[in-house]
Design a protein around this motif. Structure first.
Motif, PDB file in Angstrom:
ATOM      1  N   ARG A  58       9.711 -45.074 -29.557  1.00 51.19           N
ATOM      2  CA  ARG A  58       9.173 -44.829 -28.030  1.00 51.19           C
ATOM      3  C   ARG A  58       8.037 -45.933 -27.992  1.00 51.19           C
ATOM      4  N   ASN A  59       8.217 -46.520 -26.932  1.00 53.92           N
ATOM      5  CA  ASN A  59       6.973 -47.507 -26.686  1.00 53.92           C
ATOM      6  C   ASN A  59       6.127 -46.665 -25.290  1.00 53.92           C
ATOM      7  N   LEU A  60       5.125 -45.917 -25.747  1.00 46.98           N
ATOM      8  CA  LEU A  60       4.202 -45.105 -24.766  1.00 46.98           C
ATOM      9  C   LEU A  60       3.027 -45.625 -24.452  1.00 46.98           C
ATOM     10  N   ARG A  61       2.855 -46.988 -24.602  1.00 47.92           N
ATOM     11  CA  ARG A  61       1.589 -47.648 -24.436  1.00 47.92           C
ATOM     12  C   ARG A  61       1.159 -47.710 -23.046  1.00 47.92           C
ATOM     13  N   ASP A  62       1.813 -47.376 -22.046  1.00 44.94           N
ATOM     14  CA  ASP A  62       1.669 -47.233 -20.476  1.00 44.94           C
ATOM     15  C   ASP A  62       1.321 -45.827 -20.112  1.00 44.94           C
ATOM     16  N   TYR A  63       1.291 -44.955 -21.145  1.00 42.95           N
ATOM     17  CA  TYR A  63       1.149 -43.711 -20.881  1.00 42.95           C
ATOM     18  C   TYR A  63      -0.188 -43.177 -21.361  1.00 42.95           C
ATOM     19  N   ALA A  64      -0.723 -42.056 -20.751  1.00 48.83           N
ATOM     20  CA  ALA A  64      -2.157 -41.625 -21.169  1.00 48.83           C
ATOM     21  C   ALA A  64      -2.269 -40.603 -22.135  1.00 48.83           C
ATOM     22  N   GLY A  65      -1.460 -39.980 -22.284  1.00 43.81           N
ATOM     23  CA  GLY A  65      -1.371 -38.824 -23.233  1.00 43.81           C
ATOM     24  C   GLY A  65      -0.141 -37.818 -23.206  1.00 43.81           C
ATOM     25  N   LEU A  66      -0.480 -36.575 -23.649  1.00 42.03           N
ATOM     26  CA  LEU A  66       0.734 -35.481 -23.744  1.00 42.03           C
ATOM     27  C   LEU A  66       0.114 -34.413 -22.653  1.00 42.03           C
ATOM     28  N   ALA A  98       4.893 -45.630 -36.395  1.00 41.98           N
ATOM     29  CA  ALA A  98       5.600 -46.671 -37.321  1.00 41.98           C
ATOM     30  C   ALA A  98       4.580 -47.633 -37.771  1.00 41.98           C
ATOM     31  N   SER A  99       3.420 -47.838 -37.242  1.00 42.60           N
ATOM     32  CA  SER A  99       2.485 -48.755 -37.622  1.00 42.60           C
ATOM     33  C   SER A  99       1.777 -48.670 -38.808  1.00 42.60           C
ATOM     34  N   GLU A 100       1.363 -47.166 -38.933  1.00 41.38           N
ATOM     35  CA  GLU A 100       0.861 -46.652 -39.886  1.00 41.38           C
ATOM     36  C   GLU A 100       1.612 -45.898 -41.027  1.00 41.38           C
ATOM     37  N   ARG A 101       2.926 -45.832 -40.492  1.00 37.62           N
ATOM     38  CA  ARG A 101       3.849 -44.926 -41.299  1.00 37.62           C
ATOM     39  C   ARG A 101       3.189 -43.576 -41.897  1.00 37.62           C
ATOM     40  N   SER A 102       2.629 -42.932 -40.669  1.00 37.72           N
ATOM     41  CA  SER A 102       2.055 -41.705 -40.773  1.00 37.72           C
ATOM     42  C   SER A 102       1.866 -41.030 -39.571  1.00 37.72           C
ATOM     43  N   GLY A 103       1.421 -39.762 -39.389  1.00 36.46           N
ATOM     44  CA  GLY A 103       1.189 -38.781 -38.327  1.00 36.46           C
ATOM     45  C   GLY A 103       0.010 -38.517 -37.809  1.00 36.46           C
ATOM     46  N   PHE A 104      -0.175 -38.662 -36.528  1.00 37.65           N
ATOM     47  CA  PHE A 104      -1.662 -38.474 -36.044  1.00 37.65           C
ATOM     48  C   PHE A 104      -1.635 -37.306 -35.261  1.00 37.65           C
ATOM     49  N   GLY A 105      -2.530 -36.428 -35.372  1.00 36.58           N
ATOM     50  CA  GLY A 105      -2.418 -35.069 -34.944  1.00 36.58           C
ATOM     51  C   GLY A 105      -3.701 -34.817 -33.900  1.00 36.58           C
ATOM     52  N   ALA A 106      -3.805 -34.107 -32.809  1.00 34.53           N
ATOM     53  CA  ALA A 106      -4.698 -33.721 -32.071  1.00 34.53           C
ATOM     54  C   ALA A 106      -4.488 -32.058 -31.700  1.00 34.53           C
ATOM     55  N   ALA A 107      -5.643 -31.438 -32.047  1.00 34.19           N
ATOM     56  CA  ALA A 107      -5.542 -29.995 -32.000  1.00 34.19           C
ATOM     57  C   ALA A 107      -5.767 -29.229 -30.576  1.00 34.19           C
ATOM     58  N   LEU A 152      -3.577 -33.630 -23.586  1.00 38.46           N
ATOM     59  CA  LEU A 152      -4.146 -34.331 -25.033  1.00 38.46           C
ATOM     60  C   LEU A 152      -4.110 -35.928 -24.750  1.00 38.46           C
ATOM     61  N   PRO A 153      -5.144 -36.595 -24.476  1.00 37.23           N
ATOM     62  CA  PRO A 153      -5.356 -38.055 -24.424  1.00 37.23           C
ATOM     63  C   PRO A 153      -4.822 -38.710 -25.976  1.00 37.23           C
ATOM     64  N   PHE A 154      -4.373 -39.693 -25.679  1.00 35.93           N
ATOM     65  CA  PHE A 154      -3.728 -40.519 -26.949  1.00 35.93           C
ATOM     66  C   PHE A 154      -4.966 -40.794 -27.803  1.00 35.93           C
ATOM     67  N   SER A 155      -6.338 -40.864 -27.153  1.00 40.06           N
ATOM     68  CA  SER A 155      -7.318 -41.237 -27.752  1.00 40.06           C
ATOM     69  C   SER A 155      -7.952 -40.081 -28.693  1.00 40.06           C
ATOM     70  N   TRP A 156      -7.357 -38.927 -28.527  1.00 38.89           N
ATOM     71  CA  TRP A 156      -7.705 -37.984 -29.253  1.00 38.89           C
ATOM     72  C   TRP A 156      -6.797 -37.759 -30.505  1.00 38.89           C
ATOM     73  N   PHE A 157      -5.800 -38.659 -30.829  1.00 40.91           N
ATOM     74  CA  PHE A 157      -4.851 -38.407 -31.755  1.00 40.91           C
ATOM     75  C   PHE A 157      -5.414 -39.309 -32.816  1.00 40.91           C
ATOM     76  N   ASN A 164      -1.082 -45.891 -32.530  1.00 40.33           N
ATOM     77  CA  ASN A 164      -0.401 -46.839 -31.665  1.00 40.33           C
ATOM     78  C   ASN A 164       0.527 -46.295 -31.022  1.00 40.33           C
ATOM     79  N   PRO A 165       0.100 -45.828 -29.643  1.00 41.89           N
ATOM     80  CA  PRO A 165       1.391 -45.320 -28.668  1.00 41.89           C
ATOM     81  C   PRO A 165       2.316 -46.135 -28.535  1.00 41.89           C
TER      82      PRO A 165
END
Length: 364
Positions: free
Chosen positions: A82-90, A114-123, A139-144, A158-159
């Protein structure tokens, strides 16, 4: 520059979705959700998932021996990036926990990159509330930024290359049960209902508030000591907001909780630990009032938590002391029982060990 097959599919998918639309990342009716617990690393936690068109019920038990997490996830597949670059968050919407719950339950919402081959979490944390009530957060993407169970310095999500989504229960020993209704990508926070972040109004008592504070400190301090201050902050934030809007409790206690939520609002929960310290000072002041003693001096806390806001919130009112020793015994028994909506401990002493570890960090 030529696009790879995978990125090309993601690009086409992005074109299909109307600009500014809310994107359903859960798609509950679709196949693909699965449970992944700490058994992959030798742990003994459990999780059971029930998915319907309206959401996902996840319940199980966290065992801190050998792991300490349970999760349910969805992989978009090799061609589903998914390319979510134009979205702000969840926008995440959950059902409130049972009113009898001792404390909120913190979860990490995870996006696979996929860029880091890992998951990023926001609490975030799920509060207790009346039956049928829901709770939403943005949850803004900047929090992940927090990579769960892995190490990555200065890595950020990388959203534009999201390959999966998951919900993780981490380091909260004992039984858990909650329901997630929505996981939407939104182009702006304005697309999230104005009710998002508004806590369900809980009818409770000062005795239960005391136990909620102590249980939250136990859970939060353990997560903090494991390197997850954002989970601690989310738990404390939820607890403070529940107290600030609860019915049938001391007005002075509510005043302190409201002062803390107002002061901490300037500090994002998933970026730094300032909010957690502010909430911790308010909890210690409330606990001391219930014990009939003076609040701890501000020197026990970092500079960010200093100020007259606690004294001002407590002035002009009083708090009826509680039988704290009896309540402590009740709390231990409830924790050990592991009843639905509660959580268990491996030993009675862990309650005090967890609190003492956090107090040591306060003194550093």
């Amino acid at each position: 520059m030529a696009r790879s097959p995978r990125s090309l599919v993601g690009y086409i998918w992005c074109l299909v979705v109307a600009e500014g639309a809310v994107v359903d990342l859960a798609e509950w009716s679709s196949a693909g959700w699965f449970v992944q617990n700490d058994g992959v690393m030798g742990g003994r936690s459990s999780g059971n998932l029930q998915v319907s068109d309206s959401g996902a019920r996840f319940e199980g038990s966290i065992n801190l021996d050998g792991g300490g997490f349970a999760s349910f996830r969805r992989d978009f597949g090799w061609f589903g990036e998914r390319n979510l670059r134009d979205y702000a968050g969840l926008w995440v919407e959950v059902d409130a926990l049972a009113e009898s719950s001792l404390a909120p339950v913190a979860i990490h919402v995870e996006l696979d990159d996929a860029s880091e081959r890992s998951g990023f979490g926001a609490a975030m944390a799920i509060p207790p509330g009346p039956a049928g009530s829901t709770y939403s957060v943005f949850l803004p993407f900047s929090w992940f930024r927090k990579q769960l169970l892995r190490s990555c310095r200065n890595c950020i999500l990388n959203p534009g290359r999201v390959t999966g989504v998951g919900i993780v229960v981490l380091y909260q020993e004992g039984f858990f049960s909650f329901r997630v209704r929505k996981i939407y990508a939104v182009s702006s926070e304005s697309e999230v209902p104005s009710s998002a972040g508004r806590m369900p109004t809980l009818t409770t008592s000062d005795s239960d508030v005391w136990k909620m504070i102590r249980a939250s400190i136990l859970r939060g301090s353990y997560a903090w000591n494991q390197g997850y201050p954002e989970q601690c902050g989310a738990l404390y934030n939820s607890t403070a907001f529940v107290i600030s809007s609860a019915r049938n409790i001391s007005e002075t206690v509510q005043s302190v909780a409201r002062a803390a939520t107002s002061y901490a609002e300037q500090f994002p929960l998933n970026l730094g630990n300032n909010a957690a310290w502010i909430y911790r000072r308010s909890f210690d002041a409330i606990s001391a009032a219930y014990d009939g003693s003076a609040p701890p001096p501000e020197s026990r806390y970092p500079q960010v938590a200093h100020g007259d806001w606690v004294r001002t919130a407590m002035s002009g009112g009083s708090v009826q002391p509680l039988p704290v020793s009896d309540l402590a015994n009740e709390l231990q028994q409830q924790m050990v029982s592991g009843a639905p909506g509660q959580f268990a401990l491996r030993s009675l002493g862990l309650l005090f060990v967890g609190c003492m570890h956090f107090l040591v960090s306060l003194a550093d």
